[in-house]
Scaffold this motif. Structure first.
Motif, mmCIF file in Angstrom:
data_model
loop_
_atom_site.group_PDB
_atom_site.id
_atom_site.type_symbol
_atom_site.label_atom_id
_atom_site.label_comp_id
_atom_site.label_asym_id
_atom_site.label_seq_id
_atom_site.Cartn_x
_atom_site.Cartn_y
_atom_site.Cartn_z
ATOM 1 N N PRO A 1 1.001 -0.871 -0.104
ATOM 2 C CA PRO A 1 0.240 -0.284 -0.273
ATOM 3 C C PRO A 1 0.997 1.403 0.246
ATOM 4 O O PRO A 1 0.077 2.078 -0.238
ATOM 5 C CB PRO A 1 -0.755 -0.151 1.235
ATOM 6 C CG PRO A 1 0.058 -1.117 2.447
ATOM 7 C CD PRO A 1 0.470 -2.365 1.280
ATOM 8 N N ALA A 2 1.906 0.938 0.557
ATOM 9 C CA ALA A 2 3.483 2.420 0.615
ATOM 10 C C ALA A 2 2.640 2.513 -0.857
ATOM 11 O O ALA A 2 2.932 4.572 -0.280
ATOM 12 C CB ALA A 2 4.039 1.752 1.296
ATOM 13 N N VAL A 3 2.853 2.197 -2.489
ATOM 14 C CA VAL A 3 2.634 2.352 -2.942
ATOM 15 C C VAL A 3 2.147 3.422 -3.527
ATOM 16 O O VAL A 3 2.506 4.681 -4.415
ATOM 17 C CB VAL A 3 2.926 1.351 -4.228
ATOM 18 C CG1 VAL A 3 2.802 1.827 -5.639
ATOM 19 C CG2 VAL A 3 4.181 0.450 -3.911
ATOM 20 N N LEU A 4 0.835 3.420 -2.749
ATOM 21 C CA LEU A 4 -0.497 4.283 -3.349
ATOM 22 C C LEU A 4 -0.109 5.148 -2.259
ATOM 23 O O LEU A 4 -1.521 5.648 -1.668
ATOM 24 C CB LEU A 4 -1.666 3.443 -3.289
ATOM 25 C CG LEU A 4 -1.630 2.520 -4.679
ATOM 26 C CD1 LEU A 4 -3.093 2.006 -4.944
ATOM 27 C CD2 LEU A 4 -0.976 3.562 -5.896
ATOM 28 N N GLU A 5 1.043 5.377 -1.116
ATOM 29 C CA GLU A 5 0.417 6.264 -0.043
ATOM 30 C C GLU A 5 -0.359 5.947 0.608
ATOM 31 O O GLU A 5 -0.842 6.882 1.282
ATOM 32 C CB GLU A 5 1.174 7.527 -0.505
ATOM 33 C CG GLU A 5 1.673 8.090 -1.084
ATOM 34 C CD GLU A 5 2.143 9.328 -1.753
ATOM 35 O OE1 GLU A 5 1.565 10.552 -1.112
ATOM 36 O OE2 GLU A 5 3.593 9.995 -1.842
ATOM 37 N N GLN A 6 -0.544 4.660 0.884
ATOM 38 C CA GLN A 6 -1.609 4.388 2.219
ATOM 39 C C GLN A 6 -0.518 3.747 2.864
ATOM 40 O O GLN A 6 0.477 2.984 3.353
ATOM 41 C CB GLN A 6 -3.352 3.857 1.312
ATOM 42 C CG GLN A 6 -3.607 5.138 0.076
ATOM 43 C CD GLN A 6 -5.002 3.399 -0.069
ATOM 44 O OE1 GLN A 6 -4.943 2.671 0.592
ATOM 45 N NE2 GLN A 6 -5.735 4.203 -1.187
#
Lengths: 98, 111, 119
Positions: C54-59
């Motif tokens: 999810p870090a890829v989508l800043e989540q």
């Protein structure tokens, strides 16, 4: 314990109704309101799914939502809001499919 | 006004004294934060802070009191993972204060 | 005796705040020692998938958060076997252990709890 399941989303937009029918216990009831009453469109797939279940006396639809959408309740018993409240009280719990 | 100065470095804190940027944390920062709370960190404190940082690394959230106790008991044994011990170390509010000192965000669901 | 609550989570983690809200209810209830169960249904099973980034989508990492549930006293975790199979998922793809239930077991599960909420 008996559950009244309440669905308000169109069966053509997502799979709430399909999942609910899988989870529906033999003493549970289903109330359709809002766009969920589109499930009662004659000749539609969701109506066939509903007919395939033995839901006699356990399937309800909110009268005003049927009227507004020009849908004949048919398979479902049309209920007004007081009857909706009555139904909620008649079951041990209400599961709203938000 | 809510900044913390450690080794001439200014570190931003939020209104409750939690780190604004979790990357600012270091053992020295923890000592300075503890000082603001009139607390001197002993090895008993540090083992809990280490446990908390592990909890955060694993679950990506700061625990409320109950999960903190449970996780501490799992890691350090029931003589450490119990509410009197943690309350004594962290002035009666272990979930909140220990999270602050360990450089975690404010615990969610902690009232 | 507090009334038991079954939380049914049926949205993917990327679909709005629904999955996060279901988890928040579970964490808050667990922190207060309420008897809770959680069922992952429909796209909700995607919340459990391992190795999401999810870090890829800043989540935030919901799957990591979900793994904290047993620490919050929420041990009753269930997943709809039909939803899993329909999405090509197997128990070995999941980041946390949840008990797979077929349709009759799901009906019994819902009947067992005092309250049910579906998000």
């Amino acid at each position: 314990m008996t559950t009244l399941h309440v669905i308000a989303h169109s069966p053509f937009a997502d799979n709430r109704l399909a999942s609910c029918l899988r989870l529906l216990g033999i003493e549970d009831a289903l109330l359709l309101c809002g766009d969920a009453v589109y499930a009662l469109r004659p000749g539609s797939e969701p109506l066939r799914d509903l007919q395939a279940m033995n839901l006699e006396g356990r399937l309800f639809a909110l009268k005003e939502d049927l009227q507004a959408r020009a849908i004949d309740g048919g398979l479902a018993k049309a209920v007004d809001y007081p009857a909706f409240v009555e139904l909620s009280l008649h079951h041990d719990k209400v599961n709203s499919w938000l | 006004m809510n900044d913390l100065t450690v080794d001439d470095r200014s570190i931003a804190l939020d209104k409750d004294g939690f780190l604004v940027d979790l990357n600012d944390w270091s053992p020295e920062v923890a000592e300075a934060l503890a000082q603001r709370e009139q607390l001197l960190l002993t090895s008993d404190h540090w083992e809990i802070l280490d446990v908390l940082r592990d909890f955060y690394a694993q679950y990506q959230l700061a625990p409320a009191t109950r999960p903190l106790i449970k996780y501490t008991a799992l890691r350090l044994g029931p003589e450490k993972g119990n509410s009197p011990h943690l309350n004594r170390l962290f002035n009666g509010t272990p979930a909140k204060l220990a999270a602050k000192l360990a450089g975690l965000p404010k615990p969610t669901n902690c009232i | 005796m507090a009334r038991s609550l079954l939380i049914i989570s049926r949205q993917a983690p990327w679909k709005g705040p629904s999955a996060r809200e279901a988890l928040d209810i579970a964490l808050a209830g667990g922190a207060f020692d309420l008897p809770l169960g959680m069922l992952f249904l429909d796209d909700g099973v995607f919340q459990l998938q391992a190795e999401q980034q999810p870090a890829v989508l800043e989540q935030k990492n919901l799957a990591a958060n979900l793994q904290a549930l047993p620490m919050f006293g929420v041990d009753e975790l269930f997943v709809c076997a039909h939803s899993l199979a329909a999405r090509g998922l197997d128990l070995c793809h999941l980041a946390l252990p949840a008990e797979p239930l077929d349709a009759p077991a799901l009906r019994a599960l819902i009947a067992r709890f005092d309250e049910v909420i579906t998000l």
